[in-house]
Structure formats: C-alpha cells, structure tokens
Design an enzyme around this catalytic site. Structure first.
Site: not given
Ligand code: HSE
Length: 422
Positions: A124, A128, A179, A197
């Site tokens: 999550v 953090i 990415g 999350k």
């Molecule tokens: N695809 C997710 C994001 C990566 O863009 O926050 C982290 O879980």
C-alpha cells in the site's frame, strides 16, 4: 538471513540493489546480514542488470532449505497465492508487495501464516509506511476516517489534465513510460489498484474484511475537460480517492474520483505522489505523504519488512491478536453512501428544462448547493451544459435521479457525476 526474490522486475532488482548497497547499515539495524541469494524470473532470456543469480525454476527455490525468507513480487492473484501458501506451509516467512493477492486472500493468508512472519508494507502506497502506522503507531485509536491518494498513475494523469490541459491518453502513456503503471493500466485508471490498497487498510483499521466486489469502485477515464473547467473555476482539485469512513457502527469503503477544495492539504498532492490521511479518535488527523510507486520506494518498504523479520518483531499480521468482539463493524452497501455530488448535464437549451430538472431533484431528496450555466457561445448548437452541486445526500437518491434524467428527451449526453469530498 538468506533471501529469495520471486519476481525480479523493477522492484525485485531494486530490493537486491538496496540490500547490497546499504548492506552495512542494514546489518547494523537488523542485527543480521540480509543476503539476496537467488532471484526467480519467468524468462531468463530477458536482459536484466541483476546483481544476483537468477533461475526460472521456482520449485527448486521453494524447496531449498537454506532460504530463510521469500520475497514475492510476481504480481497476479491466484498463482502467487498458491506459491505463497506452499511457502507458509513450510513455516518460512514471506514478504510481499502484492496488493491484488491481499485484497482477495489476506484472511486465508493470515490463517495460513499463524505465527510465521508475513510482511506486506510495500503493498500500500509504496514507500509510505502506512501499514506500520495503522498497525503500530495508531493502534490506540478508533479510526474515524481514512482518505488516500494511492495510485500514482491516476494522480499523475489528473494532475497533468488539471494543470497543463494534457489529454487523458497522452498523460497515461507518459506514466507508463515512467514505469508507474500496472501491467494492465485499467487497474490504475479503473480504480481497482486503489481499491485493493483500501481493502488492506480497512482490515487494519476496522477488521472489516471486504473484497473488491463488495465496495464502490469507479475510475477516472470518464472525466472530461468540462469537469476540469468546473473544478478549476470553483477552486476544486480532482483526485482519485480511496475513502474509508465510519458512521455509527458501519463503515463506508469507496474508490472514486472526487472534487476536493484546493486549500485542503490532500488536494495539493500532485503528480505521482501518494498521501494517506488517517483520523483517529485520540490522535486527530495524521497525514502521510510520499512516493507510492517506483522500484526504489517499493524496495525500501520490502526491506523494512525483512529487517523486522531479522529483528523478530512479532506483529499480528492484520493488526488484531484477538477477534474484535466489542462493536464488530458492518459495511455499508454502495448505495447507502452519503456524500455531496457534482452533476454535469448536457441538455437541450429549451424553456422548462431547468425547472424540470430541479423538480426531479427535489422530489428525490436532492438539495442543490450550487448551479452554473455558461451563456451559449456556439451559435450552431442548441445544447447547454449545466453544472450542479448538491448538499449531502444518499447515493441511492442520486442514482435514482441520474436514472430518471437519462430517460428525458432533453438530456443530450449521459449524465456524469463526481462525488465531493469535504
Ligand atoms: N500502479 C501503481 C501506481 C504502482 O501507479 O501507484 C504502485 O502500486
């Protein structure tokens, strides 16, 4: 402590890199030498700059006796669940960043793990430490509310749309290049990644073990330039929010785009950054801000779990050592949500249309808070866009109004609403 990394992509590589780079510091802090000894990949032919030996034979790694901890970074749901179950059956500790697997199987995994350490800090909001915050630092509190921006890709897209007028597709492409996006970006923009999350946080905060299909999940892909115009005009930011809110003895869990007044701190969380605000009855509001995605930030969280395992920290996986018998909390159904709404309607600009709409609203318990209609400038069109905001009302009432409006001839496009978060 020997570590095997199952899945050596961006995050897996960084876990190995940081363990090697910060080896002395990590040894001093953990009291152990934590060594990434092997990585498992699907395709050995893919070029990687791995600092550790790689194999594509996962079974041989699971069956090794010299591995002390497994880090699962494979992605997916059922396959990693099967593999992690096998590892836990051998009483070997597991660390994972896999939020989708946890969204569906965290309770079974908790039972399977028993006293075997199981870390998931990286699942999550990346870097953090929000799992630790809820499970440890804030454990004295009844949690009243959690509001989070927990998908960097969506936040990056919305920030670019609001601040630079960039089109949705273009901003998504850039986020993918950087990415941040999931392998399937509909997980990001459709709200599912955020929902996974939120469900993990809901277990820690409320011991409510819902699954994705139990809660409201809406994404950001229907937001248009008109909504951005309204938001900017009325000093709102638009964010993809995860909301967990306690009302009496039940909890609302929802993921959707939301209008938030620009002067709120969480409204200022821009770009790929994440933030989670937690309100507890004793502590008040705490706001956590940081990198929610990317190899290095996620590796930082994975390694914090490895250090906890080396230190023999014994935290109950989902935050409860015993069932929560005082006040078991229920879950509100999606149509029982209460909030304020923004509604955008494209209508035929004719006599009586506005009167008809406001009648429909009042007959269905919607009270209008504000209204905007811009003078028509396009002489070739006989349509106008109307923007409403409402006072707090029931989701079921709002959905009924939208359903009734859709049947009216004067409505020229699908009505679109965004919830407003106070
Ligand atoms: N695809 C997710 C994001 C990566 O863009 O926050 C982290 O879980």
């Amino acid at each position: 402590m020997n570590v095997a990394i199952l899945g050596v992509g961006t995050v897996g590589n960084e876990v190995a890199n940081v363990l090697i780079r910060n080896q002395k510091l990590i040894s001093a802090r953990s009291g152990m030498h934590i060594v990434p000894v092997i990585g498992v990949v699907r395709d050995l032919k893919k070029a990687r700059n791995s600092q550790i030996p790689l194999t594509d034979d996962i079974d041989s790694v699971i069956n090794r006796d010299d591995i002390d901890v497994y880090v699962e970074l494979m992605g997916g749901i059922e396959k990693p669940y099967e593999i992690v179950s096998k590892i836990l059956a051998k009483n070997k500790p597991v660390v994972t960043a896999n939020k989708a697997m946890l969204a569906y199987h965290r309770n079974e995994l908790e039972r399977l793990a028993g006293d075997t350490p199981f870390g998931y800090e990286a699942s999550v909001a990346g870097g953090i430490p929000i799992i630790k915050a809820l499970r440890e630092g804030l454990s004295a509190n009844h949690i009243q509310k959690i509001v989070g921006i927990m998908n960097g890709t969506s936040n990056y897209i919305l920030t670019n749309m609001m601040q630079r007028g960039v089109k949705f597709d273009e901003a998504l492409k850039k986020a993918q290049e950087l990415g941040y996006a999931e392998a399937d970006p509909t997980f990001d923009v459709g709200g599912f990644d955020t929902a996974h999350k939120l469900l993990i946080l809901a277990s820690l905060a409320y011991s409510v073990h819902a699954k994705p299909e139990d809660i409201l999940i809406e994404g950001i892909s229907d937001i248009t330039n008109e909504d951005i115009y309204f938001a900017n005009e009325f000093e709102y930011a638009i964010k993809l929010l995860a909301v967990a809110k306690r009302r009496d003895d039940k909890v609302e869990l929802r993921v959707h785009p939301a209008l938030i007044q620009k002067d709120k701190m969480i409204a200022k969380v821009d770009g790929v950054m994440n933030a989670v605000s937690v309100s507890g009855d004793a502590v008040g509001e705490s706001l956590f801000y940081g990198a929610g995605a990317g190899g290095s930030a996620t590796a930082s969280a994975v390694i914090s779990d490895l250090i906890d395992i080396a230190r023999e920290v014994k935290n109950p996986m989902l935050g409860y050592k015993a069932p929560l018998e005082i006040l078991p909390l229920g879950l509100f159904k999606p149509n029982e949500i209460k909030t304020k709404y923004y509604l955008r309607l494209k209508v035929a600009d004719e006599i009586g249309v506005l009167a008809n709409i406001t009648n429909l609203m009042s007959q269905n318990n919607l009270s209008i808070d504000s209204f905007l209609q811009k003078p028509r400038t396009d002489k070739n069109s006989d349509c106008s866009t109307l923007y409403f905001t409402t006072h707090t009302c029931l989701e079921a009432d709002m959905l009924r109004v939208v359903g009734l409006l859709e049947k009216e001839n004067y409505i020229k496009d699908k009505p679109f609403m965004i919830r407003i978060e106070e």
